[in-house]
Write an enzyme that holds these catalytic residues in place. Structure first.
Site, PDB file in Angstrom:
ATOM      1  N   GLU A  12      55.888 -24.527  36.219  1.00 30.21           N
ATOM      2  CA  GLU A  12      55.855 -23.527  35.139  1.00 30.21           C
ATOM      3  C   GLU A  12      55.405 -22.211  35.746  1.00 30.21           C
ATOM      4  O   GLU A  12      54.883 -22.191  36.868  1.00 30.21           O
ATOM      5  CB  GLU A  12      54.875 -23.952  34.041  1.00 30.21           C
ATOM      6  N   SER A  43      47.046 -22.869  35.506  1.00 28.15           N
ATOM      7  CA  SER A  43      47.430 -21.569  36.049  1.00 28.15           C
ATOM      8  C   SER A  43      46.946 -21.449  37.503  1.00 28.15           C
ATOM      9  O   SER A  43      47.296 -22.281  38.333  1.00 28.15           O
ATOM     10  CB  SER A  43      46.866 -20.454  35.154  1.00 28.15           C
ATOM     11  N   HIS A  85      51.947 -21.820  30.137  1.00 30.65           N
ATOM     12  CA  HIS A  85      51.344 -20.677  29.446  1.00 30.65           C
ATOM     13  C   HIS A  85      51.932 -20.430  28.065  1.00 30.65           C
ATOM     14  O   HIS A  85      51.627 -19.420  27.440  1.00 30.65           O
ATOM     15  CB  HIS A  85      51.498 -19.425  30.303  1.00 30.65           C
TER      16      HIS A  85
END
Lengths: 318, 318
Positions: free
Chosen positions: A223, A127, A288
């Site tokens: 992503e 992330s 995620h």
């Protein structure tokens, strides 16, 4: 070390029981409970755990930051420089890693990257930690592990995720397959190259800064989470305009968790990549997703989308 | 033309009755009603109005785009190249202008910038249209007007906004003051320089692309809407890391509409700019505030924050 650094984990696991990991929070804050939980996981795997001094320090201004920049940076740098530490583990993401990068002495970091046996230390996280993966790519050129983080609920709630992370830490990487249950071929073809990328919005946020100036050819992983399609569109446009997409030998689209209607996201990606001259995979699954796969970055691999079932393999095949 | 282009509107109004404006939608879509309303405003001001052919064309994939890229780009370019057109007016923002930039022949645009009397054509718009202001700055170096857009409800609902836009179009710019009712001095000092900037997230989204490589020294204007503080933090960090903030001789913070708790935004800005060596104004008011002031870009001006009341003046003072 540098000659073999990128192949360091192909035939030797990054960690073994008795090794030491340092937990740090370069981005957003956790709490005492999630931190203790993270410590527990790593200790249960036979590792010695050190915890950054500032991991629970509040930031004087912003609740979204796990402590002042100087404190978060010091924890990260101290952990990397600590000769006893084998891996530096980010316990959560959020936002803030980007704020640390310009204050890091990367020559100093490079000099401390080798462990006693010559293999490099390992950075793990995902992330917002994409900012660190990118900086490590540009400044250190080492393998890193983009994986779910032990301070997050998804890690607590999914035994398969924990098992997957553990395998990446305790088993060699060569030959490992990276195809999730929903993966489709968007554009067929075959590619080999360095695995690079991570969170799309963080890759966009690095544009204009020093690490983005270092070419990143290879198989680009993308992503994101909680970014509406128009925002994803903007990030892709920024990557395209900066030349980053054109450096890719292949594209692996991971998961798009809470990014609105997945069909609209897929249509956007098809618009952007449908005519690509390199192979493209859709919904490989990293990122995620509640069942997100870990992916290694900074190592070479092969994307084979020439048959009915795609293959995405760590290590160089014949 | 180029020698005087940047001072073109200091002593002569950009438009007079009988001039022609072209309405375009380079970003998000409007509808028939808002378009007709926009046409009505400009006609009521004595202007002849042309409407881009594709302004109401739907995009085959994305509702957030006012038609296919090629169509939106063609409308914009055709309007600018049209020798009858005196000003090109974006009727709304949203998202999408960034997608058009790489397909524009900027040499061609530069060659068509002069009107019959030698003054340059004028581009107007705000929000997502920041992408165009930045591209015009980098490729054409012309004055442009960052103003509320006639297709938006804020334009319909506020007579002061309409009057302000009208004055910028029909009166010379020299000596005009740009201080809103809430403006405060965050960092005192005095600066002169080119007015540059606009929407913060769009400035960040341009990093890595050609227009961001053209230095933009001057007084930097920043505003945003519906961006949480952690996102604003990321955009500022990106501008700082790219070197853009360091080029500024002064900073003018506009409005932060629906960006969460304004005190947290102010604390973020104080963190970023509180120790600046250049003057900084807080809440000057331009941007998305319901009473947003228009601001001219690509012209020189003076920021004087040495006294109790700040001054922000178009044109160069002694």
């Amino acid at each position: 070390m540098t000659g073999t650094a990128r192949t360091a984990y192909l035939d030797t696991a990054p960690l073994r029981e008795g090794d030491t990991v340092a937990l740090v929070s370069p981005a957003g804050p956790g709490n005492e409970e999630s931190l203790q939980r993270a410590v527990g996981y790593y200790e249960s795997w036979g590792l010695t755990v050190k915890v950054g001094a500032s991991v629970l320090t509040p930031h004087p201004r912003a609740k979204y930051l796990a402590g002042p920049d100087d404190a978060r940076r010091r924890d990260l740098v101290d952990a990397w420089l600590d000769p006893e530490v084998d891996a530096v583990v980010a316990v959560r993401g959020g936002y803030g890693a980007l704020r640390l990068l310009d204050g890091i002495d990367w020559d100093h970091m490079r000099g401390a990257a080798a462990r006693r046996d010559g293999r490099p230390k390992l950075l793990t996280g995902s992330s917002d930690i994409t900012a660190l993966h990118e900086a490590f790519r540009a400044h250190l050129d080492l393998p890193t592990l983009f994986c779910p983080m032990a301070g997050n609920n998804v890690f607590r709630d999914s035994e398969p995720i924990r098992d997957d992370v553990r395998r990446w830490l305790f088993e060699p990487w060569a030959g490992r397959e990276l195809i999730g249950p929903k993966t489709e071929i968007m554009v067929p073809g075959r590619a080999s190259g360095r695995f690079v990328g991570g969170n799309l919005s963080l890759l966009a946020a690095a544009m204009g800064a020093p690490e983005a100036a270092v070419p990143a050819p290879g198989i680009l992983f993308l992503e994101d989470i909680t970014e509406e399609p128009y925002r994803l569109d903007g990030y892709l446009t920024q990557l395209r305009r900066s030349g980053r997409l054109a450096q890719s030998t292949g594209i692996v689209l991971g998961s798009w968790h809470e990014c609105g209607d997945i069909d609209l996201v897929k249509a956007l990606m098809r618009d952007e990549f449908g005519d690509a001259t390199v192979p493209v995979l859709w919904e490989q699954g990293f990122g995620h997703d509640p069942n997100a796969l870990s992916i290694p970055l900074g190592v070479d691999g092969v994307l084979d989308a020439t048959g009915d079932e795609p293959l995405l393999t760590v290590g160089v095949s014949a």
